[in-house]
Write an enzyme that holds these catalytic residues in place. Structure first.
Site, mmCIF file in Angstrom:
data_model
loop_
_atom_site.group_PDB
_atom_site.id
_atom_site.type_symbol
_atom_site.label_atom_id
_atom_site.label_comp_id
_atom_site.label_asym_id
_atom_site.label_seq_id
_atom_site.Cartn_x
_atom_site.Cartn_y
_atom_site.Cartn_z
ATOM 1 N N ASP A 94 -9.869 1.061 -8.594
ATOM 2 C CA ASP A 94 -8.761 2.207 -7.844
ATOM 3 C C ASP A 94 -9.646 3.106 -7.273
ATOM 4 O O ASP A 94 -10.561 3.435 -7.680
ATOM 5 C CB ASP A 94 -7.665 2.347 -9.126
ATOM 6 C CG ASP A 94 -6.348 3.042 -8.264
ATOM 7 O OD1 ASP A 94 -6.371 2.987 -7.202
ATOM 8 O OD2 ASP A 94 -5.401 3.287 -9.077
ATOM 9 N N ARG A 120 -8.896 6.269 -7.653
ATOM 10 C CA ARG A 120 -9.018 7.339 -8.791
ATOM 11 C C ARG A 120 -9.046 6.777 -9.814
ATOM 12 O O ARG A 120 -8.707 5.525 -10.263
ATOM 13 C CB ARG A 120 -7.979 8.464 -8.442
ATOM 14 C CG ARG A 120 -6.672 7.925 -8.332
ATOM 15 C CD ARG A 120 -5.591 9.014 -8.185
ATOM 16 N NE ARG A 120 -4.427 8.353 -8.002
ATOM 17 C CZ ARG A 120 -3.606 8.224 -6.925
ATOM 18 N NH1 ARG A 120 -4.122 8.952 -5.683
ATOM 19 N NH2 ARG A 120 -2.451 7.642 -7.003
ATOM 20 N N ASP A 156 -12.351 2.716 -2.999
ATOM 21 C CA ASP A 156 -11.584 2.873 -1.754
ATOM 22 C C ASP A 156 -11.786 1.620 -0.942
ATOM 23 O O ASP A 156 -12.858 1.377 -0.522
ATOM 24 C CB ASP A 156 -12.098 4.011 -0.849
ATOM 25 C CG ASP A 156 -11.162 4.412 0.378
ATOM 26 O OD1 ASP A 156 -10.443 3.560 0.629
ATOM 27 O OD2 ASP A 156 -11.272 5.546 0.946
ATOM 28 N N TYR A 175 5.879 0.118 6.623
ATOM 29 C CA TYR A 175 5.625 -0.840 5.512
ATOM 30 C C TYR A 175 6.014 -2.069 5.910
ATOM 31 O O TYR A 175 4.811 -3.012 5.682
ATOM 32 C CB TYR A 175 6.226 -0.157 4.081
ATOM 33 C CG TYR A 175 5.981 -1.143 3.086
ATOM 34 C CD1 TYR A 175 4.933 -1.052 2.412
ATOM 35 C CD2 TYR A 175 7.200 -1.745 2.430
ATOM 36 C CE1 TYR A 175 4.792 -1.798 1.248
ATOM 37 C CE2 TYR A 175 7.020 -2.223 1.096
ATOM 38 C CZ TYR A 175 5.743 -2.302 0.643
ATOM 39 O OH TYR A 175 5.682 -3.299 -0.580
ATOM 40 N N LYS A 192 3.332 -5.393 6.317
ATOM 41 C CA LYS A 192 3.447 -6.475 5.466
ATOM 42 C C LYS A 192 3.811 -7.847 6.361
ATOM 43 O O LYS A 192 3.129 -8.945 6.008
ATOM 44 C CB LYS A 192 4.659 -6.430 4.580
ATOM 45 C CG LYS A 192 4.293 -5.320 3.510
ATOM 46 C CD LYS A 192 3.187 -5.922 2.557
ATOM 47 C CE LYS A 192 2.923 -5.034 1.459
ATOM 48 N NZ LYS A 192 1.599 -5.187 0.652
HETATM 49 C C1 AKB Z 1 9.418 -0.685 -1.964
HETATM 50 O O1 AKB Z 1 10.419 -0.159 -2.250
HETATM 51 O O2 AKB Z 1 8.703 -0.136 -1.143
HETATM 52 C C2 AKB Z 1 8.782 -1.673 -2.621
HETATM 53 C C3 AKB Z 1 9.012 -2.970 -2.112
HETATM 54 C C4 AKB Z 1 10.492 -3.638 -2.044
HETATM 55 O O3 AKB Z 1 8.377 -3.591 -1.590
HETATM 56 N N1 AKB Z 1 9.150 -1.553 -4.225
#
Ligand code: AKB
Length: 298
Positions: free
Chosen positions: A15, A17, A34, A124, A128
């Site tokens: 990890d 940290r 990292d 995000y 992904k």
């Molecule tokens: C989030 O809520 O960002 C995560 C996901 C659903 O990938 N838990």
């Protein structure tokens, strides 16, 4: 989970940290890493010669919306660095989690199919979805055995919420056990796909141990277990804690939740490598409350 399955001295945890969970330090080797530091990753791969890498480091949905460029850098460069290093060092297998966040507002919300309109609208989710395509590319071009699952919201008692939109469903149990009320950041009838951590671990290990010829999806598999709303998880907790109270104060995370599926069609995972969840909402609630109460200071 890996240390329970294999010789714990052969499972290296890493990890950025030092871990708060003392088991990670005491249970086997731990290295500070990292994931954006390719030369340190190379050094550790040369030192330990792993057969598999489980690459989990990422910014989750709500955090990445607040810090978009770093979210993109960590989620995208981190994956590419691991994939490149795996190819360069001949690491046999890579696991990388995708998410229900690859879907967006144009996606069918109920029983979202494996292959459908995606159009994610969070940093995000974009990272992904791009990551899934990269995994498929490394498999096709380099023969790398990279495997992936689109996790729903994951709920467990060992880690605290970490910047996700589904995290209310972790927080709410902690508040119930502490005897406090909970202010929920999503509306009471917002349905999202969710999964209890033991099922997520089982799915991950089953996927990684399935014979390669059974793995037909090299982007990422839809994975489901349950779907519930804040009102339903509240009712489930109230069966054990009748005085537990929840109020609703939706914030920016509501918009993210509204763009995601309410439930998932995971028939491809069930067909290809026999996926079957063990926990529904009430079974999870009983187990979460039991463990969190045991963990409370005397
Ligand atoms: C989030 O809520 O960002 C995560 C996901 C659903 O990938 N838990």
């Amino acid at each position: 989970a890996l240390r329970q399955r294999y010789d714990p001295n052969l499972v290296v945890a890493a990890d950025v940290r030092p871990p708060k969970n003392p088991n990670l330090l005491a249970g086997g080797p731990f290295e500070l890493l990292d994931v954006l530091d390719r030369s340190r990753l190379d050094k550790l791969i040369r030192q330990y010669r792993p057969k598999q890498i489980y690459h989990l480091a990422a910014l989750l949905s709500a955090t990445a919306e607040k810090n978009p460029l770093f979210g993109w850098q960590l989620n995208m460069d981190g994956l590419l660095i691991v994939l490149e290093a795996a190819v360069a060092h001949g690491v046999a297998q890579v696991y990388w989690p995708s998410s229900i966040a690859v879907f967006g507002p144009d996606t069918p919300r109920d029983h979202t199919p494996q292959v459908t309109i995606m159009n994610p609208n969070t940093v995000y989710g974009i990272s992904k979805l791009a990551g899934e395509q990269w995994c498929e590319w490394y498999h096709r071009k380099h023969g790398l055995d990279v495997r992936s699952l689109r996790y729903p919201g994951l709920i467990g008692y060992k880690s605290l919420p970490g910047g996700g939109t589904t995290d209310y469903a972790v927080d709410i149990y902690h508040k119930a056990v502490a005897g406090e009320s909970y202010e929920c950041f999503l509306e009471e009838n917002t349905y999202l796909p969710m999964m209890y951590m033991p099922d997520a671990l089982k799915a991950t290990l089953d996927l990684m141990h399935a014979p390669a010829e059974q793995i037909k999806v090299r982007t990422s598999y839809n994975l489901g277990a349950m779907s519930f709303s804040p009102a339903e998880i509240t009712a489930s907790i109230q069966q054990h804690e009748p005085g537990f109270e929840v109020t609703y104060q939706p914030d920016g995370r509501q918009q993210i939740a509204d763009s995601w599926p309410a439930s998932i069609d995971d028939s491809k995972a069930r067909q290809d490598w026999g996926w079957q969840p063990d926990f529904d909402l009430d079974k999870m609630t009983a187990d979460m409350l039991l463990h969190l109460k045991q963990m409370q200071p005397a």
